[in-house]
Write a protein that holds these residues in place. Structure first.
Motif, PDB file in Angstrom:
ATOM      1  N   ASN A  70       0.819  -1.212   0.000  1.00 14.90           N
ATOM      2  CA  ASN A  70       0.000   0.000   0.000  1.00 14.90           C
ATOM      3  C   ASN A  70       0.854   1.264   0.000  1.00 14.90           C
ATOM      4  O   ASN A  70       0.525   2.244  -0.679  1.00 14.90           O
ATOM      5  N   VAL A  71       1.957   1.254   0.763  1.00 10.86           N
ATOM      6  CA  VAL A  71       2.855   2.414   0.790  1.00 10.86           C
ATOM      7  C   VAL A  71       3.468   2.626  -0.591  1.00 10.86           C
ATOM      8  O   VAL A  71       3.491   3.752  -1.102  1.00 10.86           O
ATOM      9  N   ARG A  72       3.945   1.552  -1.205  1.00  9.69           N
ATOM     10  CA  ARG A  72       4.571   1.664  -2.532  1.00  9.69           C
ATOM     11  C   ARG A  72       3.573   2.199  -3.564  1.00  9.69           C
ATOM     12  O   ARG A  72       3.871   3.154  -4.288  1.00  9.69           O
ATOM     13  N   ASN A  73       2.393   1.604  -3.612  1.00  7.99           N
ATOM     14  CA  ASN A  73       1.425   1.998  -4.636  1.00  7.99           C
ATOM     15  C   ASN A  73       0.914   3.421  -4.433  1.00  7.99           C
ATOM     16  O   ASN A  73       0.769   4.175  -5.399  1.00  7.99           O
ATOM     17  N   SER A  74       0.653   3.793  -3.189  1.00  6.14           N
ATOM     18  CA  SER A  74       0.152   5.149  -2.960  1.00  6.14           C
ATOM     19  C   SER A  74       1.256   6.187  -3.170  1.00  6.14           C
ATOM     20  O   SER A  74       0.990   7.280  -3.670  1.00  6.14           O
ATOM     21  N   LEU A  75       2.496   5.844  -2.830  1.00 10.58           N
ATOM     22  CA  LEU A  75       3.601   6.776  -3.081  1.00 10.58           C
ATOM     23  C   LEU A  75       3.829   6.956  -4.581  1.00 10.58           C
ATOM     24  O   LEU A  75       4.069   8.075  -5.044  1.00 10.58           O
ATOM     25  N   LEU A  76       3.721   5.872  -5.338  1.00  9.06           N
ATOM     26  CA  LEU A  76       3.850   5.994  -6.792  1.00  9.06           C
ATOM     27  C   LEU A  76       2.747   6.878  -7.368  1.00  9.06           C
ATOM     28  O   LEU A  76       3.003   7.696  -8.249  1.00  9.06           O
ATOM     29  N   ALA A  77       1.520   6.717  -6.862  1.00 13.68           N
ATOM     30  CA  ALA A  77       0.417   7.563  -7.336  1.00 13.68           C
ATOM     31  C   ALA A  77       0.701   9.031  -7.035  1.00 13.68           C
ATOM     32  O   ALA A  77       0.415   9.911  -7.851  1.00 13.68           O
ATOM     33  N   LEU A  78       1.295   9.280  -5.878  1.00 13.50           N
ATOM     34  CA  LEU A  78       1.611  10.652  -5.483  1.00 13.50           C
ATOM     35  C   LEU A  78       2.731  11.217  -6.358  1.00 13.50           C
ATOM     36  O   LEU A  78       2.546  12.222  -7.044  1.00 13.50           O
ATOM     37  N   VAL A  79       3.878  10.590  -6.352  1.00 13.38           N
ATOM     38  CA  VAL A  79       5.063  11.127  -7.020  1.00 13.38           C
ATOM     39  C   VAL A  79       4.884  11.166  -8.537  1.00 13.38           C
ATOM     40  O   VAL A  79       5.241  12.160  -9.181  1.00 13.38           O
ATOM     41  N   LEU A  80       4.319  10.107  -9.097  1.00 14.46           N
ATOM     42  CA  LEU A  80       4.156  10.073 -10.552  1.00 14.46           C
ATOM     43  C   LEU A  80       3.000  10.949 -11.036  1.00 14.46           C
ATOM     44  O   LEU A  80       2.790  11.087 -12.239  1.00 14.46           O
ATOM     45  N   GLY A  81       2.305  11.563 -10.094  1.00 13.47           N
ATOM     46  CA  GLY A  81       1.292  12.543 -10.465  1.00 13.47           C
ATOM     47  C   GLY A  81       1.897  13.728 -11.196  1.00 13.47           C
ATOM     48  O   GLY A  81       1.207  14.420 -11.945  1.00 13.47           O
ATOM     49  N   ALA A  82       3.183  13.952 -10.983  1.00 15.02           N
ATOM     50  CA  ALA A  82       3.862  15.038 -11.684  1.00 15.02           C
ATOM     51  C   ALA A  82       3.794  14.856 -13.199  1.00 15.02           C
ATOM     52  O   ALA A  82       3.999  15.808 -13.948  1.00 15.02           O
ATOM     53  N   GLY A  83       3.495  13.664 -13.661  1.00 18.25           N
ATOM     54  CA  GLY A  83       3.299  13.401 -15.090  1.00 18.25           C
ATOM     55  C   GLY A  83       1.887  13.765 -15.518  1.00 18.25           C
ATOM     56  O   GLY A  83       1.197  12.958 -16.144  1.00 18.25           O
ATOM     57  N   LEU A  84       1.436  14.938 -15.118  1.00 16.47           N
ATOM     58  CA  LEU A  84       0.125  15.496 -15.462  1.00 16.47           C
ATOM     59  C   LEU A  84      -1.044  14.686 -14.883  1.00 16.47           C
ATOM     60  O   LEU A  84      -2.161  14.741 -15.399  1.00 16.47           O
ATOM     61  N   GLY A  85      -0.791  13.943 -13.828  1.00 15.11           N
ATOM     62  CA  GLY A  85      -1.872  13.245 -13.125  1.00 15.11           C
ATOM     63  C   GLY A  85      -2.343  11.960 -13.773  1.00 15.11           C
ATOM     64  O   GLY A  85      -3.359  11.405 -13.348  1.00 15.11           O
ATOM     65  N   LEU A 140      -0.017  17.721  -7.934  1.00 12.32           N
ATOM     66  CA  LEU A 140       1.303  17.838  -8.550  1.00 12.32           C
ATOM     67  C   LEU A 140       1.180  17.908 -10.076  1.00 12.32           C
ATOM     68  O   LEU A 140       1.873  18.691 -10.731  1.00 12.32           O
ATOM     69  N   GLY A 141       0.297  17.093 -10.628  1.00  6.48           N
ATOM     70  CA  GLY A 141       0.070  17.144 -12.073  1.00  6.48           C
ATOM     71  C   GLY A 141      -0.464  18.487 -12.519  1.00  6.48           C
ATOM     72  O   GLY A 141      -0.066  19.009 -13.567  1.00  6.48           O
ATOM     73  N   HIS A 142      -1.342  19.073 -11.718  1.00  7.90           N
ATOM     74  CA  HIS A 142      -1.893  20.393 -12.024  1.00  7.90           C
ATOM     75  C   HIS A 142      -0.802  21.459 -11.968  1.00  7.90           C
ATOM     76  O   HIS A 142      -0.735  22.346 -12.828  1.00  7.90           O
ATOM     77  N   VAL A 143       0.072  21.361 -10.969  1.00 12.23           N
ATOM     78  CA  VAL A 143       1.170  22.325 -10.847  1.00 12.23           C
ATOM     79  C   VAL A 143       2.109  22.207 -12.043  1.00 12.23           C
ATOM     80  O   VAL A 143       2.556  23.227 -12.590  1.00 12.23           O
ATOM     81  N   VAL A 144       2.405  20.999 -12.476  1.00 12.21           N
ATOM     82  CA  VAL A 144       3.255  20.807 -13.655  1.00 12.21           C
ATOM     83  C   VAL A 144       2.575  21.396 -14.887  1.00 12.21           C
ATOM     84  O   VAL A 144       3.209  22.077 -15.702  1.00 12.21           O
ATOM     85  N   TYR A 145       1.272  21.162 -15.026  1.00 14.53           N
ATOM     86  CA  TYR A 145       0.526  21.740 -16.160  1.00 14.53           C
ATOM     87  C   TYR A 145       0.622  23.269 -16.137  1.00 14.53           C
ATOM     88  O   TYR A 145       0.850  23.905 -17.173  1.00 14.53           O
ATOM     89  N   MET A 146       0.438  23.861 -14.952  1.00 16.25           N
ATOM     90  CA  MET A 146       0.533  25.329 -14.838  1.00 16.25           C
ATOM     91  C   MET A 146       1.935  25.805 -15.208  1.00 16.25           C
ATOM     92  O   MET A 146       2.097  26.816 -15.899  1.00 16.25           O
ATOM     93  N   LEU A 147       2.946  25.058 -14.777  1.00 20.72           N
ATOM     94  CA  LEU A 147       4.331  25.408 -15.094  1.00 20.72           C
ATOM     95  C   LEU A 147       4.554  25.360 -16.602  1.00 20.72           C
ATOM     96  O   LEU A 147       5.159  26.267 -17.182  1.00 20.72           O
ATOM     97  N   LEU A 148       4.053  24.311 -17.248  1.00 24.69           N
ATOM     98  CA  LEU A 148       4.194  24.180 -18.700  1.00 24.69           C
ATOM     99  C   LEU A 148       3.410  25.258 -19.442  1.00 24.69           C
ATOM    100  O   LEU A 148       3.739  25.596 -20.585  1.00 24.69           O
ATOM    101  N   SER A 149       2.368  25.788 -18.794  1.00 28.05           N
ATOM    102  CA  SER A 149       1.555  26.849 -19.401  1.00 28.05           C
ATOM    103  C   SER A 149       2.150  28.232 -19.172  1.00 28.05           C
ATOM    104  O   SER A 149       1.559  29.234 -19.576  1.00 28.05           O
ATOM    105  N   GLY A 150       3.278  28.274 -18.483  1.00 27.19           N
ATOM    106  CA  GLY A 150       3.955  29.550 -18.280  1.00 27.19           C
ATOM    107  C   GLY A 150       3.733  30.184 -16.920  1.00 27.19           C
ATOM    108  O   GLY A 150       4.282  31.253 -16.652  1.00 27.19           O
TER     109      GLY A 150
END
Length: 195
Positions: A70-85, A140-150
């Motif tokens: 559960n820790v591994r899967n939920s951490l992956l969902a969190l960290v890999l959210g940077a890939g636009l969710g 995190l995905g939303h923040v990355v999207y905002m960053l890519l949008s300038g």
């Protein structure tokens, strides 16, 4: 860094999105199981086979394995959210779909009370923790999207805040859920088996 209470409030829309996806796919899973019970039976057998090593362990060993998974899967969902969710979306959708299919299939064999007894004791903690992790991933995905949008955003600070919250709150509660799933849930579920 925000206080934990402020941070969880700022995650509200992301957690609601995660919950919406999870419960929508749970309903789809029930519908799939109703229309094609053989697919749910096949999924149940696949799950039994995949987790047979864990289920054969003593309760302490099972608790540790469930916790690590559960820790591994939920951490992956969190960290890999940077890939636009995208990954958190898949985690929420897949968990909802699988739970819906298995819940429907097992409830037809063992009854609804058994299913509730087998899920609620630990699921009442585990599912929200996974959805919070997915919500952080969406943010995190939303923040990355905002960053890519300038937009000027601090993805590093967002990642630190998310991981810090995860370590302080999600990980300990996932441990509690794993303890309950290994020691308490089986005792409660056995009382409802075959009713």
């Amino acid at each position: 860094m925000q206080k934990d209470s402020e941070y969880i409030k700022s995650l509200r829309k992301y957690i609601l999105a995660a919950a919406g996806i999870f419960f929508f796919m749970l309903m789809i899973g029930v519908l799939v199981s109703e229309l094609n019970p053989a697919s749910s039976g096949y999924l149940l057998e696949m799950m039994r086979e995949a987790f047979s090593r864990i289920t054969s362990l003593d309760p302490f060993g099972r608790m540790i394995e469930i916790f690590k998974n559960n820790v591994r899967n939920s951490l992956l969902a969190l960290v890999l959210g940077a890939g636009l969710g995208i990954i958190p979306f898949i985690v929420a959708a897949a968990n909802g779909l699988v739970l819906g299919m298995l819940t429907d299939f097992v409830s037809r064999q063992q009854g609804a009370l058994f299913v509730l007894a087998a899920i609620i004791p630990h699921g009442i903690i585990e599912v929200p923790m996974v959805l919070i992790s997915v919500g952080i991933g969406f943010r995190l995905g939303h923040v990355v999207y905002m960053l890519l949008s300038g937009a000027r955003t601090d993805i590093k600070q967002e990642m630190i805040q998310g991981v810090w919250f995860y370590v302080r709150w999600v990980v300990p509660l996932l441990f509690v859920a794993a303890f309950i799933e290994s020691y308490v849930t089986p005792l409660i579920a056995m009382r409802f088996a075959g009713l």
